[in-house]
Each structure stands twice: as structure tokens, then as C-alpha cells.
Design a protein around this motif. Structure first.
Motif, PDB file in Angstrom:
ATOM      1  N   ARG A 353       3.556  -2.835   3.519  1.00  0.00           N
ATOM      2  CA  ARG A 353       4.172  -1.489   3.567  1.00  0.00           C
ATOM      3  C   ARG A 353       5.677  -1.566   3.313  1.00  0.00           C
ATOM      4  NH1 ARG A 353       7.569  -0.311   7.377  1.00  0.00           N
ATOM      5  NH2 ARG A 353       6.177  -0.999   9.045  1.00  0.00           N
ATOM      6  N   ARG A 354       6.322  -2.599   3.882  1.00  0.00           N
ATOM      7  CA  ARG A 354       7.770  -2.739   3.667  1.00  0.00           C
ATOM      8  C   ARG A 354       8.061  -3.075   2.203  1.00  0.00           C
ATOM      9  NH1 ARG A 354       9.024  -7.202   7.465  1.00  0.00           N
ATOM     10  NH2 ARG A 354      11.193  -7.035   6.808  1.00  0.00           N
ATOM     11  N   ALA A 355       7.184  -3.849   1.594  1.00  0.00           N
ATOM     12  CA  ALA A 355       7.361  -4.144   0.158  1.00  0.00           C
ATOM     13  C   ALA A 355       7.200  -2.863  -0.649  1.00  0.00           C
ATOM     14  CB  ALA A 355       6.336  -5.191  -0.280  1.00  0.00           C
ATOM     15  N   SER A 356       6.271  -2.019  -0.232  1.00  0.00           N
ATOM     16  CA  SER A 356       6.054  -0.750  -0.939  1.00  0.00           C
ATOM     17  C   SER A 356       7.289   0.151  -0.801  1.00  0.00           C
ATOM     18  CB  SER A 356       4.767  -0.099  -0.409  1.00  0.00           C
ATOM     19  OG  SER A 356       4.964   1.195   0.040  1.00  0.00           O
ATOM     20  N   GLU A 357       7.897   0.149   0.374  1.00  0.00           N
ATOM     21  CA  GLU A 357       9.114   0.958   0.568  1.00  0.00           C
ATOM     22  C   GLU A 357      10.268   0.434  -0.288  1.00  0.00           C
ATOM     23  OE1 GLU A 357       7.867   2.245   5.111  1.00  0.00           O
ATOM     24  OE2 GLU A 357       9.437   0.727   4.810  1.00  0.00           O
ATOM     25  N   LEU A 358      10.359  -0.886  -0.370  1.00  0.00           N
ATOM     26  CA  LEU A 358      11.411  -1.479  -1.213  1.00  0.00           C
ATOM     27  C   LEU A 358      11.199  -1.094  -2.678  1.00  0.00           C
ATOM     28  CD1 LEU A 358      13.793  -3.490  -1.654  1.00  0.00           C
ATOM     29  CD2 LEU A 358      12.069  -5.311  -1.843  1.00  0.00           C
ATOM     30  N   LEU A 359       9.946  -1.163  -3.109  1.00  0.00           N
ATOM     31  CA  LEU A 359       9.621  -0.812  -4.492  1.00  0.00           C
ATOM     32  C   LEU A 359       9.967   0.654  -4.762  1.00  0.00           C
ATOM     33  CD1 LEU A 359       8.365  -2.331  -6.827  1.00  0.00           C
ATOM     34  CD2 LEU A 359       6.092  -1.646  -6.033  1.00  0.00           C
TER      35      LEU A 359
END
Ligand SMILES: Cc1ncc(COP(=O)(O)O)c(C=O)c1O
Length: 477
Positions: A353-359
Motif C-alpha cells: 500500500r505504501r508503494a502504491s501511495e508513492l507511485l
């Protein structure tokens, strides 16, 4: 791959998507469907042949790379320049002069999110896409009718392959952007992440540092440790126990600040590190869309620091959202190689989820956002192969290593990939009949030859003295 660029266009709905696996545009009924199915089978056959050829060529390249680097007293830089001249080492579509530049090379993530160009630094280290192959030779005796495939990330680079190359493409770029001169890896004595970082760092003008702690002994771990200790321009700190790691990381940041150290957490498990595997998932989806393999319903891999699994989880969901390769993402079966809570499902989903937010932040594209519950629904953590814990070999892991060894050049290890393969074999024996994919994560590139001289560090000397070796046939314990 470029043929499919339209499918990944940021325009999404307006772009001509390749049909999800099992559907051919304009061929949904009658003779048209039969003709299209025939064409699809022929295309898949051609693709399989082509990929088998690619695999053979790469293996030859790996063997040659090994011959180039036999001398003791090597430095990562000398090994890299020897390999640089090998034509198999060159990165497709990337002029060799651009190696080391912080720029977006051709990776599916930039095609999916074009706004990332210029906003997400990336360096080229590996050879992509990695081939896919049928696993049939490994499964003849136990599941002859299984539709199982392997994604050969073990062939991701002749310098040092495996899963960590994808993570390092992003983390090295981040380090270069931050002005770092030395990248520090942290992990167990046999860390693949650290070995990959050590061998690839000089290719982008970085030096390597390693902070290592003891683990159960294995032949693979010992081979990696010998290489790390023998590298002339690497700085190595050995700790008596993993619990000393946070203090040691702080010490490096403080005492080595003149070198602007870039200190990576074990496995590179940060949202940015996970983006390497978001791109890998898109790469797989494109291979499915091309007909190189059937759409897998289950995907098996080992989970240690969670970085690889988290990236795949997110990337597969993003591919499915766009209808690339599949309409529903395959279930990710993450076979635990480190214990709970490190590999708890909620931790993996949170990192994804944090990777998705960064993206989302970097691309400005709301389609990058995926909530944690959705991500978690696509994940199963399998704790059935851990045995006595991280690094302890298991009987089922060894059996899986033997069976998977039927595929040319596929040598698994006891710590990670053997246990993941054992999880897949167990599922097949229990009756799994849906198409399944094994993600091969342990490098099969030959390591530089470093000899057997005992290292000066007492801790490493004692550890190595009790470590097993490969047997005469090359099998690792
Ligand atoms: C060979 C191999 N496979 C799998 C993994 C697990 O990947 P991750 O740490 O990203 O969970 C690792 C981690 O180092 C590894 O070295």
C-alpha cells in the motif's frame, strides 16, 4: 515488448489493450474463434521456442562470464569491466555509455505511468524481460498434468542475478540522486542482497559497504560471504548478532558521513525498493498478453524481507486493473523463509500500500492507488516450509531442489528458493490444477573465484570453518 506499448499507455481506456489471456479480439465465436485459437497456439509455440533459445544463449553468457573472472584478489570493478565487454551483458535498448546514469530505462512501469519519467530515478543493471519456461521436466513424477511455469529471474544478470537486481535498480538510483558514494547493505552472512549490491555497485560508480550478522551455515551462504570478504574496495563490518544491527547502521551513518553513505535496510524493503517488482509484475503480465505463458492463477515465491512480494502484489493488481495479461490478478503465495511477524500478511500488504501511495505521489495517476484490504485479498502467506527457521535447510526443500534441478541451469538454494519450490510442490500434490508460476529468485550466475584462504576476521573464520560445501556434482547443501 514495445509492441504492447499501446496497452500500457497512460490513456488506459482509450489505448488498444491486448486481449486478456484466453480472449482474442474479434474472435469470440464460430470459425473466427477456432482460427484465432490456432493462431494463438502457434504464436505461443513460437514464443516458447524463442525463449528457450534466449535461455540457452544467456546460460552460455553466464558460463563465459565465469571464465573471465577466475583470478584471486579481484575487485568488483575489475569483474564488472570484464563483464561489460561481454555482449550478453549489454542491456537491450540501452547504450552501454548510459550505464550508471540516473534515467528511466525501458521498464514497463514507465510505460504504465509515463509521468514517472524524470520523477523516479532508475538505473539499468539487469537484462529484461527474464525468460519464462514450462516446469514440466521437474514435475513429471508428481504432477504430470500440471500447467506450471517458471519465471527465470535467476538469469536477471550475469554479474549476479536473482530478485535483488530489480530492487537495486531503484535503490542505487536513489543513492546516486542523494549524492552517495558508498551504498551499505545490511543482512545475514550469506545475504544475496548484499552480494548483488557489492557486485553491481561499481557498474554505476558506487562503492559497497556491508554490515553482516551470523546465520545458520549453508554452502550458498558461505560462497557469498567469501566473495564479500574478498572484495578489495568493499568495507565489511561483522556483527556478533542481528540485534546489534540498528546500532551498527547508526554508526555507519555517523562515522562514515564524509562518504555520504546510503544505508539500505535488509532486503531493501522500502516502498521505493518495492517498485522494482511492480515493474516485474507488469513485465509478467505483458508476457502473458504476448502468449508466452498461460495466465497463472497462483504465483509462488519465497518471502523474507517482504520487498519482492509486496511489489508483485501491487504490480499484479495494477496490471489486472488495466486488463493486461489477466482480468483478475493471480494469487500470490508467499512461502515464509523468515518467521512471523517479519513476514506477517499485514506487513506485506502495508508495504504494498505504501508503494502504491508513492507511485501515486510520483505519477499523479489515481489509478496507482490500491487499498490495503484489496491487496491483502490477493495474498496467501504459507508458513508450512519454514522448518526450524531462517536459513535452516529442510527435507522438503532439498527434495524440491533436486526436482527443479531437472531444468537446465536451475539451481535453487536451501534458504529461499528451495523452500518456495517445496511450497509449490505441496500445493501440486494436494491437487492444484490451475496454471501456476514459480518465481525463481536465487541467482544462478557464477560467482567470482576467490579461493579458500581463511579471512582475517576471527568471527568469519570460525563461521566459515564449519560451513558445508557443494558436493562433487555441484549440488548445494
Ligand atoms: C534468493 C532470494 N529469494 C527470495 C528472497 C526474498 O525476497 P524479499 O526479501 O524481498 O522478501 C530473497 C531475499 O533476500 C532472496 O535472496
Amino acid at each position: 515488448m514495445p509492441l504492447l506499448r499501446g496497452a500500457l499507455d497512460a490513456g488506459g481506456a482509450a489505448a488498444p489493450l491486448p486481449a486478456p489471456h484466453g480472449q482474442e479480439p474479434g474472435a469470440r465465436s464460430g470459425p473466427g474463434r477456432r482460427a484465432a485459437a490456432g493462431a494463438r497456439r502457434a504464436r505461443a509455440r513460437r514464443d516458447r521456442d524463442r525463449r528457450a533459445r534466449v535461455g540457452r544463449t544467456r546460460r552460455r553468457g553466464h558460463r563465459r562470464a565465469g571464465l573471465d573472472t577466475g583470478e584471486p584478489g579481484w575487485t568488483p570493478a575489475s569483474r564488472s569491466s570484464a563483464l561489460e565487454s561481454d555482449r550478453h551483458h549489454r542491456i537491450e535498448g540501452t547504450p552501454s555509455s548510459s550505464i550508471g546514469a540516473v534515467h528511466p530505462p525501458e521498464r514497463p512501469i514507465f510505460e504504465a505511468f509515463p509521468a514517472l519519467r524524470g520523477r523516479l530515478p532508475w538505473v539499468a543493471l539487469g537484462e529484461w524481460p527474464t525468460p519464462v519456461q514450462p516446469l514440466a521436466p521437474a514435475l513429471r513424477a508428481i504432477a504430470p498434468h500440471a500447467e506450471a511455469w517458471v519465471k527465470r529471474d535467476d538469469l536477471s544478470s550475469p554479474v549476479y542475478g536473482g530478485n535483488k537486481v530489480r530492487t537495486l535498480e531503484v535503490l542505487f538510483a536513489e543513492a546516486l540522486e542523494a549524492g552517495a558514494r558508498r551504498v551499505w547493505s545490511t543482512g545475514a552472512f550469506g545475504t544475496n542482497h548484499g552480494t548483488a549490491a557489492l557486485l553491481h555497485a561499481p557498474r554505476v560508480g558506487l562503492r559497497a559497504g556491508l554490515v553482516l550478522f551470523p546465520q545458520p551455515r549453508s554452502a550458498c551462504a558461505a560462497e557469498n560471504l567469501r566473495v564479500m570478504l574478498a572484495a578489495e574496495d568493499a568495507e565489511v563490518q561483522l556483527l556478533p548478532h542481528w540485534s546489534a544491527l540498528p546500532g551498527a547502521m547508526g554508526w555507519v551513518r555517523l562515522r562514515r558521513r564524509a562518504e555520504r553513505p546510503f544505508v539500505m535496510v535488509p532486503g531493501g524493503a522500502t516502498p521505493r525498493g518495492a517498485l522494482g517488482y511492480v515493474s516485474a509484475a507488469l513485465e509478467l503480465a505483458l508476457q502473458v498478453a504476448e502468449g508466452a505463458l498461460p495466465a497463472p492463477r497462483k504465483l509462488f515465491l519465497g518471502v523474507g524481507s517482504t520487498c519482492t512480494t509486496a511489489g508483485l502484489l501491487l504490480g499484479l493488481r495494477l496490471a489486472a486493473r488495466r486488463g493486461i495479461g489477466f482480468l483478475a490478478p493471480p494469487e500470490v503465495v508467499a512461502v515464509r523463509v523468515t518467521p512471523w511477524p517479519v513476514t506477517a500478511a499485514w506487513r506485506i500488504a502495508a508495504l504494498a500500500r505504501r508503494a502504491s501511495e508513492l507511485l501515486h505521489r510520483l505519477s499523479g495517476d489515481p489509478r496507482a492507488l490500491v487499498d490495503e484490504a484489496t491487496l491483502r485479498a490477493g495474498l496467501r502467506v504459507d508458513g508450512g516450509e519454514l522448518g526450524r527457521g531462517y536459513g535452516h535447510p529442510t527435507r522438503r526443500g532439498r527434495e524440491a531442489i533436486r526436482r527443479f534441478g531437472a531444468l537446465e541451469g536451475l539451481t535453487l538454494d536451501t534458504t529461499y528458493s528451495g523452500k518456495a519450490a517445496a511450497g509449490m510442490l505441496r500445493a501440486l500434490r494436494a491437487g492444484l490444477r490451475e496454471p501456476a508460476l514459480f518465481w525463481s529468485t536465487k541467482s544462478t550466475a557464477p560467482l567470482p573465484a576467490v579461493g579458500d584462504a581463511p579471512p582475517p576476521q576471527a568471527l568469519a573464520r570460525a563461521w566459515l570453518a564449519g560451513a558445508p560445501r557443494r558436493d562433487a556434482a555441484g549440488a548445494r547443501s
